[in-house]
Design a protein around this motif. Structure first.
Motif, PDB file in Angstrom:
ATOM      1  N   ASP A   4     -21.810 -12.151 -30.563  1.00 52.84           N
ATOM      2  CA  ASP A   4     -22.424 -10.847 -30.783  1.00 52.84           C
ATOM      3  C   ASP A   4     -22.078 -10.294 -32.158  1.00 52.84           C
ATOM      4  O   ASP A   4     -21.174 -10.777 -32.837  1.00 52.84           O
ATOM      5  CB  ASP A   4     -22.030  -9.866 -29.682  1.00 52.84           C
ATOM      6  CG  ASP A   4     -20.521  -9.679 -29.578  1.00 52.84           C
ATOM      7  OD1 ASP A   4     -19.811 -10.136 -30.476  1.00 52.84           O
ATOM      8  OD2 ASP A   4     -20.070  -9.077 -28.603  1.00 52.84           O
ATOM      9  N   LEU A   5     -22.816  -9.278 -32.555  1.00 53.15           N
ATOM     10  CA  LEU A   5     -22.616  -8.609 -33.835  1.00 53.15           C
ATOM     11  C   LEU A   5     -21.952  -7.269 -33.565  1.00 53.15           C
ATOM     12  O   LEU A   5     -22.476  -6.452 -32.801  1.00 53.15           O
ATOM     13  CB  LEU A   5     -23.969  -8.408 -34.529  1.00 53.15           C
ATOM     14  CG  LEU A   5     -23.953  -7.786 -35.918  1.00 53.15           C
ATOM     15  CD1 LEU A   5     -23.223  -8.689 -36.907  1.00 53.15           C
ATOM     16  CD2 LEU A   5     -25.387  -7.528 -36.392  1.00 53.15           C
ATOM     17  N   ASP A   6     -20.780  -7.033 -34.162  1.00 52.21           N
ATOM     18  CA  ASP A   6     -20.034  -5.793 -33.952  1.00 52.21           C
ATOM     19  C   ASP A   6     -20.393  -4.787 -35.043  1.00 52.21           C
ATOM     20  O   ASP A   6     -20.230  -5.077 -36.236  1.00 52.21           O
ATOM     21  CB  ASP A   6     -18.530  -6.063 -33.979  1.00 52.21           C
ATOM     22  CG  ASP A   6     -18.083  -6.953 -32.842  1.00 52.21           C
ATOM     23  OD1 ASP A   6     -18.737  -6.944 -31.785  1.00 52.21           O
ATOM     24  OD2 ASP A   6     -17.076  -7.672 -33.004  1.00 52.21           O
ATOM     25  N   ILE A   7     -20.853  -3.600 -34.636  1.00 56.30           N
ATOM     26  CA  ILE A   7     -21.247  -2.571 -35.598  1.00 56.30           C
ATOM     27  C   ILE A   7     -20.577  -1.249 -35.228  1.00 56.30           C
ATOM     28  O   ILE A   7     -20.943  -0.624 -34.223  1.00 56.30           O
ATOM     29  CB  ILE A   7     -22.771  -2.381 -35.638  1.00 56.30           C
ATOM     30  CG1 ILE A   7     -23.453  -3.694 -36.025  1.00 56.30           C
ATOM     31  CG2 ILE A   7     -23.143  -1.283 -36.628  1.00 56.30           C
ATOM     32  CD1 ILE A   7     -24.957  -3.582 -36.124  1.00 56.30           C
ATOM     33  N   PRO A   8     -19.578  -0.793 -36.012  1.00 51.68           N
ATOM     34  CA  PRO A   8     -19.019   0.541 -35.795  1.00 51.68           C
ATOM     35  C   PRO A   8     -19.966   1.591 -36.378  1.00 51.68           C
ATOM     36  O   PRO A   8     -20.571   1.386 -37.430  1.00 51.68           O
ATOM     37  CB  PRO A   8     -17.693   0.508 -36.567  1.00 51.68           C
ATOM     38  CG  PRO A   8     -17.495  -0.903 -36.989  1.00 51.68           C
ATOM     39  CD  PRO A   8     -18.836  -1.541 -37.029  1.00 51.68           C
ATOM     40  N   VAL A   9     -20.068   2.713 -35.693  1.00 48.68           N
ATOM     41  CA  VAL A   9     -20.934   3.808 -36.133  1.00 48.68           C
ATOM     42  C   VAL A   9     -20.127   5.100 -36.043  1.00 48.68           C
ATOM     43  O   VAL A   9     -19.612   5.449 -34.977  1.00 48.68           O
ATOM     44  CB  VAL A   9     -22.193   3.926 -35.259  1.00 48.68           C
ATOM     45  CG1 VAL A   9     -23.076   5.067 -35.765  1.00 48.68           C
ATOM     46  CG2 VAL A   9     -22.978   2.611 -35.251  1.00 48.68           C
ATOM     47  N   LEU A  10     -20.011   5.808 -37.159  1.00 45.06           N
ATOM     48  CA  LEU A  10     -19.302   7.083 -37.172  1.00 45.06           C
ATOM     49  C   LEU A  10     -20.295   8.227 -37.028  1.00 45.06           C
ATOM     50  O   LEU A  10     -21.309   8.271 -37.727  1.00 45.06           O
ATOM     51  CB  LEU A  10     -18.528   7.243 -38.480  1.00 45.06           C
ATOM     52  CG  LEU A  10     -17.243   6.421 -38.607  1.00 45.06           C
ATOM     53  CD1 LEU A  10     -16.707   6.493 -40.029  1.00 45.06           C
ATOM     54  CD2 LEU A  10     -16.188   6.912 -37.623  1.00 45.06           C
ATOM     55  N   VAL A  11     -19.988   9.141 -36.103  1.00 50.37           N
ATOM     56  CA  VAL A  11     -20.813  10.327 -35.899  1.00 50.37           C
ATOM     57  C   VAL A  11     -19.924  11.559 -36.031  1.00 50.37           C
ATOM     58  O   VAL A  11     -18.705  11.458 -36.112  1.00 50.37           O
ATOM     59  CB  VAL A  11     -21.499  10.293 -34.511  1.00 50.37           C
ATOM     60  CG1 VAL A  11     -22.440   9.107 -34.410  1.00 50.37           C
ATOM     61  CG2 VAL A  11     -20.464  10.258 -33.382  1.00 50.37           C
TER      62      VAL A  11
END
Length: 212
Positions: A4-11
């Motif tokens: 899988d592809l790990d993508i952190p997202v900051l909100v």
């Protein structure tokens, strides 16, 4: 590619911290969505677990967008944690792991059944890995990350543990793993049998789980 592809997202702080798995254009994607406060809590939890998984993600990942500098600040915090290293195992945990590894090494050599030997080899590998990583104040890991962290922390001893574990699986021969684990044991206080005593603390301790 199946990984899988790990993508952190900051909100923003008004958002929600969560993890979600999606599929995009046929690829499995793991979204790690964090508010600043949620990320700080998760960083602290990863330090306590001695894994540093999120810190590695933020420190080494490719920044796709950083409109207000939040990604840069998160990367700086992650790099600070990684440089500091994980907390050491407490002495009681080290002692318990040494005792368990000593016992497991006896079982590894004595086991006549190949399936039992393979199962014991997993416990030996995990316990020796935890002791070796703690000796170097290095981050630990699970799954594919454990051998990677071993090789980073101690290329020679880590490779010997990995090779020994592979040989048990391939041929059933325990000698290489026993020798590699015994070297780690000697490095971290030696075998422990007589004199070991642990007062019941309300939980059953496992050598495989020690330090995780």
């Amino acid at each position: 590619m199946t990984s899988d592809l790990d993508i952190p997202v900051l909100v923003g702080d008004g958002g929600e911290t969560y993890r979600e798995t999606v599929r995009f254009e046929g690829r499995v994607v793991e979204l790690f969505v964090h508010t600043p406060s949620g990320l700080a809590d998760l960083f602290a939890a990863d330090v306590r677990a001695r894994r540093g998984v999120l810190q590695s993600m933020y420190a080494t990942g490719l920044v796709l967008a950083d409109r207000d500098g939040a990604a840069g600040r998160a990367r700086a915090l992650a790099e600070t944690d990684l440089r500091a290293g994980p907390p050491p195992l407490d002495p009681a945990t080290v002692e318990t792991t040494r005792y368990g590894l000593t016992d497991a090494l006896d079982d590894l050599v004595d086991a006549a059944d190949r399936a039992e030997r393979l199962a014991v080899a997993g416990s030996v590998f995990d316990a020796a890995a935890n002791l070796l990583l703690d000796h170097h104040r290095a981050w630990t890991g699970t799954g594919k990350w454990l051998p990677r962290r071993l090789l980073q922390a101690d290329p020679r001893r880590g490779a010997a543990l990995i090779d020994g574990h592979l040989r048990v699986g391939a041929s059933g021969e325990p000698a290489w793993l026993a020798e590699a684990a015994s070297e780690v044991l000697a490095l971290t206080g030696g075998p422990l049998r007589e004199g070991y005593r642990r007062t019941w603390q309300g939980a059953i301790e496992s050598i495989a789980a020690a330090g995780r």
